[in-house]
Scaffold this motif. Structure first.
Motif, mmCIF file in Angstrom:
data_model
loop_
_atom_site.group_PDB
_atom_site.id
_atom_site.type_symbol
_atom_site.label_atom_id
_atom_site.label_comp_id
_atom_site.label_asym_id
_atom_site.label_seq_id
_atom_site.Cartn_x
_atom_site.Cartn_y
_atom_site.Cartn_z
ATOM 1 N N VAL A 129 30.511 31.609 42.972
ATOM 2 C CA VAL A 129 31.902 31.175 42.840
ATOM 3 C C VAL A 129 32.694 31.845 43.952
ATOM 4 C CG1 VAL A 129 33.958 31.188 41.390
ATOM 5 C CG2 VAL A 129 31.713 30.873 40.346
ATOM 6 N N GLN B 54 26.687 33.637 40.461
ATOM 7 C CA GLN B 54 26.777 32.918 39.202
ATOM 8 C C GLN B 54 25.362 32.540 38.774
ATOM 9 O OE1 GLN B 54 28.897 29.158 39.318
ATOM 10 N NE2 GLN B 54 29.669 29.457 37.246
ATOM 11 N N SER B 55 25.019 32.809 37.526
ATOM 12 C CA SER B 55 23.655 32.561 37.060
ATOM 13 C C SER B 55 23.334 31.067 37.055
ATOM 14 C CB SER B 55 23.464 33.120 35.649
ATOM 15 O OG SER B 55 23.610 34.521 35.647
#
Length: 488
Positions: free
Chosen positions: A371, A380-381
């Motif tokens: 992000v 971000q996963s």
């Protein structure tokens, strides 16, 4: 299951197209707001047989109904399925969400399970279209024919627009056709295979390339057919080579063994065949896989990432470490585990007595997901769909390397390897069997250690991580010895 009995005071919804998500969403929202139960709604597509006992739905102005974002994504997929009950199933699930916002999380609910199955089928079909459409040049345009199982053509169109922006192309399917002129995407009626060209000048070059990268020593017909079912072969030029290549695979493999024996002065055919094991003759295949991965568009992460970050290390490695995904520094460098987590990982390996140059290191997801916050890119996963899309690459890497032991660093890596959620705490520090029969261990990801705020706990967890690696190293040594021991 949906009710089979007659419906009283039925409301009819006539959608504009089989994949009319907006029409379904607007009508479903109005019906829920009006308190119309699922068994009182008849869903139809324009042109279908009308229900004589149903009344048309009138849209209510300003109606609103909040649902989880996950349901919207789910509905966009399910609408594209060919199941005639899809609209009713989605509305029944929406009706549940009205009173139970967490209904989607109930995996034991047969309705949720069925809708999830429809979603997976649509996503597989979209993936097949992305992978198996083959354009052939005719005049100044490229044309392809494809037969999807579901109503996915509009859903899949953006992929081809983004990938072939500067080409003028058409994709013909039995249901509808889409056309791109370099600026505008238009639709047309469906077409038959006869409308698509049968060959072009580039086809011979493509066949030559495909034949040159075919490796008979690594042929697995079952896995190939699972990834590329025969129904798609008619539209792909290279598949005309598949059957003769399979037929001659064993002979080519024997020729490779003979060449290895002659080169190394070996008289025993079995000893010569062992020279075909990973680390000796797989570099060309691995490089071809790397080249293919650099152009990967299996999920949308490639659009923002700098580059594909593939695995690295010796192809005869006894241990294969699988992380989550590249971070900011890995994305820029194009190499796995070179950022802060990678530095901690290297230090832990050294303490555990493992030389990083002797292990293969890769990630479950090959592109950086982030992000943007100002100038920073915040990790971000990856979600389940992205993990699944990239799982093919991990399977190909492990198929080439065949490591005696694979280590999942974190939950994402474990999910990729096992195809399901594996709790770290419950499964850490003990051997597990992978679907291919090889051994795997699970431990934490090095980035987890960086995020622990308390110094005492951080030091304790790092020592535990080093202990895991030391145990893994001992086990890998045991496995290597057992493989090299002579048979009785």
């Amino acid at each position: 299951m949906l009710p089979d009995g007659p419906m009283i005071d039925a409301h009819r919804v006539c959608l504009a197209a089989p994949d009319d998500f907006e029409g379904w969403r607007d009508s479903a929202r109005d019906l829920v707001e009006a308190g119309v139960p699922p068994d009182a709604v008849v869903w139809q597509v324009e042109g279908g047989e009308p229900d004589l006992f149903a009344t048309d739905v009138e849209h209510a102005a300003g109606a609103s109904f909040l649902v989880p974002r996950a349901f919207i994504a789910l509905a966009r997929d399910v609408i594209c399925h060919s199941d005639s009950e899809r609209f009713a199933l989605l509305y029944a699930l929406l009706w549940k969400l009205r009173s139970n916002h967490a209904a989607l999380e109930d995996r034991a609910d047969p309705l949720v399970d069925r809708v999830e199955a429809l979603t997976k089928a649509v996503r597989r079909d979209v993936h097949k279209m992305h992978a198996f459409v083959r354009f052939r040049e005719i005049d100044d345009r490229f044309v392809a024919f494809f037969e999807p199982e579901h109503h996915i053509v509009r859903r899949a169109a953006s992929f081809f627009v983004n990938r072939f922006t500067n080409m003028r192309w058409s994709i013909l399917t039995p249901e509808l056709s889409i056309h791109w002129d370099g600026a505008t995407l238009t639709e047309g009626p469906g077409a038959t295979r006869a409308k698509a060209p049968s060959g072009d000048p580039l086809e011979a070059m493509w066949k030559t390339y495909y034949a040159s990268i075919f490796n008979p020593a690594r042929l697995k017909v079952g896995a190939m057919l699972k990834e590329m079912p025969k129904k798609y072969w008619r539209n792909m030029p290279e598949t005309s080579l598949v059957e003769p290549l399979i037929a001659g695979a064993r002979q080519r493999e024997l020729e490779m063994i003979d060449r290895a024996a002659a080169k190394d002065g070996l008289k025993d055919a079995l000893a010569a065949e062992k020279q075909l094991e990973p680390g000796r003759n797989l570099r060309t295949s691995w490089e071809a896989l790397l080249k293919e991965a650099r152009a990967c568009t299996r999920c949308d992460l490639y659009k923002c990432a700098t580059q594909t970050v593939f695995g690295e290390g010796p192809l005869d490695a006894a241990i294969c470490f699988v992380g989550e995904q590249p971070g900011d520094q890995e994305d820029v460098a194009g190499r796995p585990f070179v950022g802060p987590a990678g530095q901690l990982f290297d230090a832990a390996l050294e303490k555990a007595g493992i030389d990083r140059s002797t292990v293969y290191v890769t990630n479950a997801v090959k592109h950086f997901k982030f992000v943007q916050r100002g100038k920073r890119r915040i990790h971000q996963s990856p979600d389940a769909g992205e993990i699944q899309a990239c799982r093919w690459w991990i399977e190909q890497e492990r198929e080439l390397i065949r490591p005696p032991l694979t280590v999942a660093l974190g939950a994402t890596a474990a999910r990729s390897l096992f195809g399901k959620i594996m709790a770290i705490g419950k499964n850490r520090g003990v051997p597990h069997q992978l679907p291919d029969g090889s051994e795997a261990w699970i431990t934490v990801h090095p980035s987890f250690l960086l995020r622990i705020p308390e110094e005492d706990r951080r030091l304790e967890e790092r020592e535990r991580f080093v202990a895991d690696l030391a145990r893994i190293n001992r086990r890998a040594t045991e496995l290597a010895r057992s493989r090299s021991a002579p048979s009785p």
